[in-house]
Design a protein around this motif. Structure first.
Motif, PDB file in Angstrom:
ATOM      1  N   ALA A 105       0.721  -1.068  -0.173  1.00  0.00           N
ATOM      2  CA  ALA A 105       0.054   0.006  -0.194  1.00  0.00           C
ATOM      3  C   ALA A 105       0.809   1.291  -0.077  1.00  0.00           C
ATOM      4  O   ALA A 105       0.447   2.305   0.182  1.00  0.00           O
ATOM      5  N   CYS A 106       2.173   1.004  -0.282  1.00  0.00           N
ATOM      6  CA  CYS A 106       3.192   2.311  -0.342  1.00  0.00           C
ATOM      7  C   CYS A 106       3.766   2.165  -1.750  1.00  0.00           C
ATOM      8  O   CYS A 106       4.476   3.370  -1.853  1.00  0.00           O
ATOM      9  N   GLY A 107       3.650   1.518  -2.351  1.00  0.00           N
ATOM     10  CA  GLY A 107       4.243   1.514  -3.672  1.00  0.00           C
ATOM     11  C   GLY A 107       5.810   0.719  -3.825  1.00  0.00           C
ATOM     12  O   GLY A 107       6.359   0.926  -4.827  1.00  0.00           O
ATOM     13  N   GLU A 141      11.632  -1.245   5.227  1.00  0.00           N
ATOM     14  CA  GLU A 141      11.648   0.253   5.286  1.00  0.00           C
ATOM     15  C   GLU A 141      10.562   0.660   6.088  1.00  0.00           C
ATOM     16  O   GLU A 141      10.774   1.910   6.949  1.00  0.00           O
ATOM     17  N   GLU A 142       9.494  -0.111   6.268  1.00  0.00           N
ATOM     18  CA  GLU A 142       8.288   0.333   7.052  1.00  0.00           C
ATOM     19  C   GLU A 142       8.458   0.085   8.725  1.00  0.00           C
ATOM     20  O   GLU A 142       7.785  -0.580   9.235  1.00  0.00           O
ATOM     21  N   GLY A 143       9.445   1.025   9.073  1.00  0.00           N
ATOM     22  CA  GLY A 143       9.541   0.906  10.649  1.00  0.00           C
ATOM     23  C   GLY A 143      10.764   0.295  11.112  1.00  0.00           C
ATOM     24  O   GLY A 143      11.207   0.770  12.175  1.00  0.00           O
ATOM     25  N   ILE A 165      13.932   6.351  -5.092  1.00  0.00           N
ATOM     26  CA  ILE A 165      12.895   7.033  -5.474  1.00  0.00           C
ATOM     27  C   ILE A 165      11.611   6.500  -4.815  1.00  0.00           C
ATOM     28  O   ILE A 165      11.815   5.244  -4.074  1.00  0.00           O
ATOM     29  N   HIS A 166      10.723   7.680  -4.466  1.00  0.00           N
ATOM     30  CA  HIS A 166       9.462   6.866  -4.011  1.00  0.00           C
ATOM     31  C   HIS A 166       8.346   7.529  -5.025  1.00  0.00           C
ATOM     32  O   HIS A 166       8.469   8.715  -5.406  1.00  0.00           O
ATOM     33  N   LEU A 167       7.492   6.399  -5.313  1.00  0.00           N
ATOM     34  CA  LEU A 167       6.430   6.635  -6.141  1.00  0.00           C
ATOM     35  C   LEU A 167       5.696   7.498  -5.371  1.00  0.00           C
ATOM     36  O   LEU A 167       5.385   7.140  -4.124  1.00  0.00           O
ATOM     37  N   GLY A 333       8.670   9.822   7.090  1.00  0.00           N
ATOM     38  CA  GLY A 333       9.913   9.555   7.341  1.00  0.00           C
ATOM     39  C   GLY A 333      10.307   8.270   6.479  1.00  0.00           C
ATOM     40  O   GLY A 333       9.389   7.650   5.836  1.00  0.00           O
ATOM     41  N   GLU A 334      11.739   8.128   6.359  1.00  0.00           N
ATOM     42  CA  GLU A 334      12.223   7.327   5.153  1.00  0.00           C
ATOM     43  C   GLU A 334      13.580   6.840   5.915  1.00  0.00           C
ATOM     44  O   GLU A 334      14.260   7.706   6.096  1.00  0.00           O
ATOM     45  N   ASP A 335      13.747   5.474   5.811  1.00  0.00           N
ATOM     46  CA  ASP A 335      15.198   5.140   6.151  1.00  0.00           C
ATOM     47  C   ASP A 335      16.556   5.294   5.096  1.00  0.00           C
ATOM     48  O   ASP A 335      17.385   4.909   5.447  1.00  0.00           O
TER      49      ASP A 335
END
Ligand code: NI
Length: 395
Positions: A105-107, A141-143, A165-167, A333-335
């Motif tokens: 759900a985040c791409g 990445e998610e947490g 990249i983040h979509l 936030g992003e790691d």
């Protein structure tokens, strides 16, 4: 209305179907955190088939693919994340998740597919590489900060620069959001336990009402952002969870608050933490309550360095023209931030809002999340262009 022109690279166009089918395959089989075993295997098989030097089990379940040229030029890393979220998918897409309660759900499914697409294309140029390209596929990445584990296992060794990249469904297809400096926030977590003295709802004397204390505290915490931090520097404090109380006629003896604080600088991060502690101590004293406060620092802010940012702008403009460089920031936030703390890096957003929907009606982390898959071709093209500009044409 002027129709915008997007220059999808021809090599990427040739494998468009493959990129999209990889994304759908991963979308259908999402995995959480470090448990991205199937996805990592799909990635390593693909890279092995192409003839890359492949390392698996990096950062627990991450994969690294190296495309070795000569050692005269730079080594550039391109990074994708592979993990999904604990969400039950409701999109009804033909490639919906088959894993109960887990969903891309985040791409990140798209990130992995785009990077594999870029790898497929760049393999064709291996003989002309004046330098090396490292493809990093990370878990968690998610947490859980998978990036930290990848770095511990050496994924940045001998790497000069990194790009990710983040979509982004908050931007339209064909747009690239990026800026120099902070682009994503520090994402911290706090927990507050208010301990009062319970009693009869009709006899408050002698009690310490934890609900009343929490009401004052929540309100006072919001004064940090509105009155302590510089209004030109974004910060957020959110109390997202409040639990406590027993019954309508019982004065609550304990309330637990949980929330998150976001900031773009280390100074604001420390200011928020210190002010929270001061306010909590003051409120505790005022109401004779006991308050425990735990503040846990999450991912650091993601800061784009000047040099890779400028290079990204040059390459991305060749793909999306003047639709590049919206000075986009998010309080998410992003790691990726951990990589960018170690070596120069640039993180950017590729617009992926579904074209048949209103902009912002399909947000990230929602159960009906989907993307405009054409955005995968934009992202893969920018990756390829970056490498052409920096590793192939840098003689
Ligand atoms: Ni994400």
């Amino acid at each position: 209305m002027i129709k915008m022109k997007i220059n999808i690279r021809s090599e990427v166009k040739n494998i468009a179907e493959e990129i999209i089918s990889i994304r759908r395959d991963i979308h259908k089989h999402p995995e959480l955190g470090f448990e991205v075993h199937r996805t990592a295997e799909l990635v390593s098989k693909h890279l092995n088939k192409l003839g890359f030097d492949v390392s698996t089990g990096i950062g627990k379940t991450g994969v690294i693919g190296d495309l070795i040229g000569n050692n005269d030029g730079p080594t550039i890393a391109l990074r994708a994340d592979m993990d999904a979220l604990p969400i039950q998918e409701t999109s009804n897409l033909p490639y919906s998740s088959v894993n109960e309660g887990v969903m891309h759900a985040c791409g990140h499914d798209g990130h992995t597919a785009m990077l594999l697409g870029a790898a497929t294309v760049l393999k064709q140029f291996q003989d002309t590489l004046n330098g090396n390209v490292r493809f990093i596929f990370q878990p968690a990445e998610e947490g859980d900060g998978g990036a930290r584990y990848m770095i511990e296992d050496g994924c940045l060794d001998r790497v000069d620069e990194i790009y990710g990249i983040h979509l982004w469904n908050y931007q339209k297809y064909g747009e690239v959001g990026v800026k120099e400096g902070p682009i994503l926030a520090a994402a911290d977590v706090f927990s507050i336990i208010i301990k009062g003295v319970g009693g009869h709802g009709a006899a408050p004397q002698g009690t310490v009402d934890a609900i009343l204390v929490s009401a004052h505290l929540i309100t006072a915490l919001q004064s940090i952002v509105s009155r302590n931090t510089n209004p030109l520097e974004s910060t957020v404090i959110t109390v997202g969870q409040i639990n406590g109380g027993h019954n309508f006629n019982v004065i609550a003896d304990e309330i637990v608050l949980k929330g998150t604080a976001r900031s773009y600088t280390e100074e604001n991060r420390q200011l928020i933490k210190n002010r929270m502690q001061e306010i909590i101590s003051g409120i505790a004293k005022t109401f004779s309550a006991k308050i425990d406060f735990t503040y846990t620092e999450g991912y650091p802010p993601t800061i784009n360095d000047e040099a890779p940012f400028k290079k990204l702008m040059i390459s991305a403009k060749k793909i999306v023209g003047d639709k590049c460089g919206f000075p986009y920031m998010s309080m998410g936030g992003e790691d990726f931030s951990y990589y960018a703390q170690k070596i120069p890096g640039c993180f950017f957003f590729v617009g992926s809002a579904p074209s048949n929907q209103e902009l912002r009606s399909v947000p990230h982390h929602c159960s009906h999340f989907d993307i405009d898959e054409n955005a995968l071709l934009v992202g893969a093209s920018i990756f390829v262009q970056l490498i052409e500009d920096q590793v192939i044409n840098n003689r």
